[in-house]
Design a protein around this motif. Sequence first.
Motif, PDB file in Angstrom:
ATOM      1  N   GLU A 106       0.864  -1.169   0.000  1.00  0.00           N
ATOM      2  CA  GLU A 106       0.000   0.000   0.000  1.00  0.00           C
ATOM      3  C   GLU A 106       0.901   1.219   0.000  1.00  0.00           C
ATOM      4  O   GLU A 106       1.850   1.295   0.778  1.00  0.00           O
ATOM      5  CB  GLU A 106      -0.896   0.012   1.233  1.00  0.00           C
ATOM      6  CG  GLU A 106      -1.929  -1.079   1.232  1.00  0.00           C
ATOM      7  CD  GLU A 106      -2.775  -1.088   2.500  1.00  0.00           C
ATOM      8  OE1 GLU A 106      -2.794  -0.081   3.245  1.00  0.00           O
ATOM      9  OE2 GLU A 106      -3.408  -2.117   2.737  1.00  0.00           O
ATOM     10  N   ASP A 107       0.588   2.171  -0.887  1.00  0.00           N
ATOM     11  CA  ASP A 107       1.394   3.381  -0.962  1.00  0.00           C
ATOM     12  C   ASP A 107       0.788   4.485  -0.092  1.00  0.00           C
ATOM     13  O   ASP A 107      -0.135   4.243   0.681  1.00  0.00           O
ATOM     14  CB  ASP A 107       1.588   3.822  -2.416  1.00  0.00           C
ATOM     15  CG  ASP A 107       0.309   4.289  -3.083  1.00  0.00           C
ATOM     16  OD1 ASP A 107      -0.752   4.359  -2.423  1.00  0.00           O
ATOM     17  OD2 ASP A 107       0.367   4.598  -4.287  1.00  0.00           O
ATOM     18  N   MET A 108       1.295   5.693  -0.240  1.00  0.00           N
ATOM     19  CA  MET A 108       0.859   6.823   0.571  1.00  0.00           C
ATOM     20  C   MET A 108      -0.619   7.144   0.376  1.00  0.00           C
ATOM     21  O   MET A 108      -1.238   7.743   1.243  1.00  0.00           O
ATOM     22  CB  MET A 108       1.701   8.055   0.234  1.00  0.00           C
ATOM     23  CG  MET A 108       3.141   7.897   0.609  1.00  0.00           C
ATOM     24  SD  MET A 108       4.284   9.144  -0.035  1.00  0.00           S
ATOM     25  CE  MET A 108       3.297  10.570  -0.278  1.00  0.00           C
ATOM     26  N   GLU A 109      -1.184   6.777  -0.750  1.00  0.00           N
ATOM     27  CA  GLU A 109      -2.588   7.062  -1.033  1.00  0.00           C
ATOM     28  C   GLU A 109      -3.472   5.841  -0.792  1.00  0.00           C
ATOM     29  O   GLU A 109      -4.621   5.792  -1.213  1.00  0.00           O
ATOM     30  CB  GLU A 109      -2.732   7.538  -2.472  1.00  0.00           C
ATOM     31  CG  GLU A 109      -2.006   8.842  -2.718  1.00  0.00           C
ATOM     32  CD  GLU A 109      -2.012   9.247  -4.183  1.00  0.00           C
ATOM     33  OE1 GLU A 109      -2.413   8.431  -5.035  1.00  0.00           O
ATOM     34  OE2 GLU A 109      -1.614  10.378  -4.458  1.00  0.00           O
ATOM     35  N   VAL A 124      10.889   2.314  -1.513  1.00  0.00           N
ATOM     36  CA  VAL A 124      11.182   2.570  -0.099  1.00  0.00           C
ATOM     37  C   VAL A 124      10.534   3.878   0.340  1.00  0.00           C
ATOM     38  O   VAL A 124      10.014   3.990   1.450  1.00  0.00           O
ATOM     39  CB  VAL A 124      12.710   2.596   0.157  1.00  0.00           C
ATOM     40  CG1 VAL A 124      13.037   3.088   1.555  1.00  0.00           C
ATOM     41  CG2 VAL A 124      13.301   1.217  -0.077  1.00  0.00           C
ATOM     42  N   ARG A 125      10.502   4.865  -0.545  1.00  0.00           N
ATOM     43  CA  ARG A 125       9.911   6.163  -0.220  1.00  0.00           C
ATOM     44  C   ARG A 125       8.396   6.117  -0.069  1.00  0.00           C
ATOM     45  O   ARG A 125       7.857   6.833   0.768  1.00  0.00           O
ATOM     46  CB  ARG A 125      10.246   7.166  -1.330  1.00  0.00           C
ATOM     47  CG  ARG A 125      11.234   8.180  -0.888  1.00  0.00           C
ATOM     48  CD  ARG A 125      11.466   9.203  -1.971  1.00  0.00           C
ATOM     49  NE  ARG A 125      12.856   9.091  -2.332  1.00  0.00           N
ATOM     50  CZ  ARG A 125      13.350   9.181  -3.533  1.00  0.00           C
ATOM     51  NH1 ARG A 125      12.580   9.428  -4.546  1.00  0.00           N
ATOM     52  NH2 ARG A 125      14.626   9.044  -3.739  1.00  0.00           N
ATOM     53  N   VAL A 126       7.713   5.317  -0.875  1.00  0.00           N
ATOM     54  CA  VAL A 126       6.242   5.393  -0.898  1.00  0.00           C
ATOM     55  C   VAL A 126       5.535   4.250  -0.191  1.00  0.00           C
ATOM     56  O   VAL A 126       4.354   4.379   0.130  1.00  0.00           O
ATOM     57  CB  VAL A 126       5.692   5.512  -2.342  1.00  0.00           C
ATOM     58  CG1 VAL A 126       6.260   6.728  -3.040  1.00  0.00           C
ATOM     59  CG2 VAL A 126       5.939   4.255  -3.144  1.00  0.00           C
ATOM     60  N   ALA A 127       6.194   3.144   0.070  1.00  0.00           N
ATOM     61  CA  ALA A 127       5.528   1.990   0.685  1.00  0.00           C
ATOM     62  C   ALA A 127       5.174   2.288   2.133  1.00  0.00           C
ATOM     63  O   ALA A 127       6.007   2.755   2.907  1.00  0.00           O
ATOM     64  CB  ALA A 127       6.415   0.758   0.606  1.00  0.00           C
TER      65      ALA A 127
END
Length: 146
Positions: A106-109, A124-127
């Motif tokens: 799941e990402d930031m959204e 790594v940044r968005v997970a």
Amino acid sequence: MNSFDSQRQESMKRMWQERMLPKNPNNLLPTSGCGFDDDLVSSHVVPPVTVVLEGRSICQRISLHKHSSYHSLAKAIHQMFVDGGEADSDELDLSNAIPGYLIAYEDMENDLLLVGDLNWEDFVRVARRIRILPVKANSRKRRGGD
């Protein structure tokens, strides 16, 4: 995308930046690249993400910044959830880290995406959460001579 979605996306981006990026004295947001200064993001410690194996009530946590690639992540997930945790690490990847399961995130959204669809640094940044889902077998039953 309508204006409400655009406003929501900008609001979520600001919230993420306020939580994840170090405070700077001028209250300026970084502007290079895709809106983030790679040096600021990479020097900031990324919090661990939750790893959820569908059907189990207990979750694990993993620090993605401690891994250097999807291969390393696959090995760690295999060790977490497969009895014994030993496998031929050269042949281990995300498709076979846990037999019969698919690894998504799941990402930031809160969108659910397949792990491996981004380069490692962007992942790594968005997970925000890793979800391990059972692969569904073909549910159609064969009839007679079909």
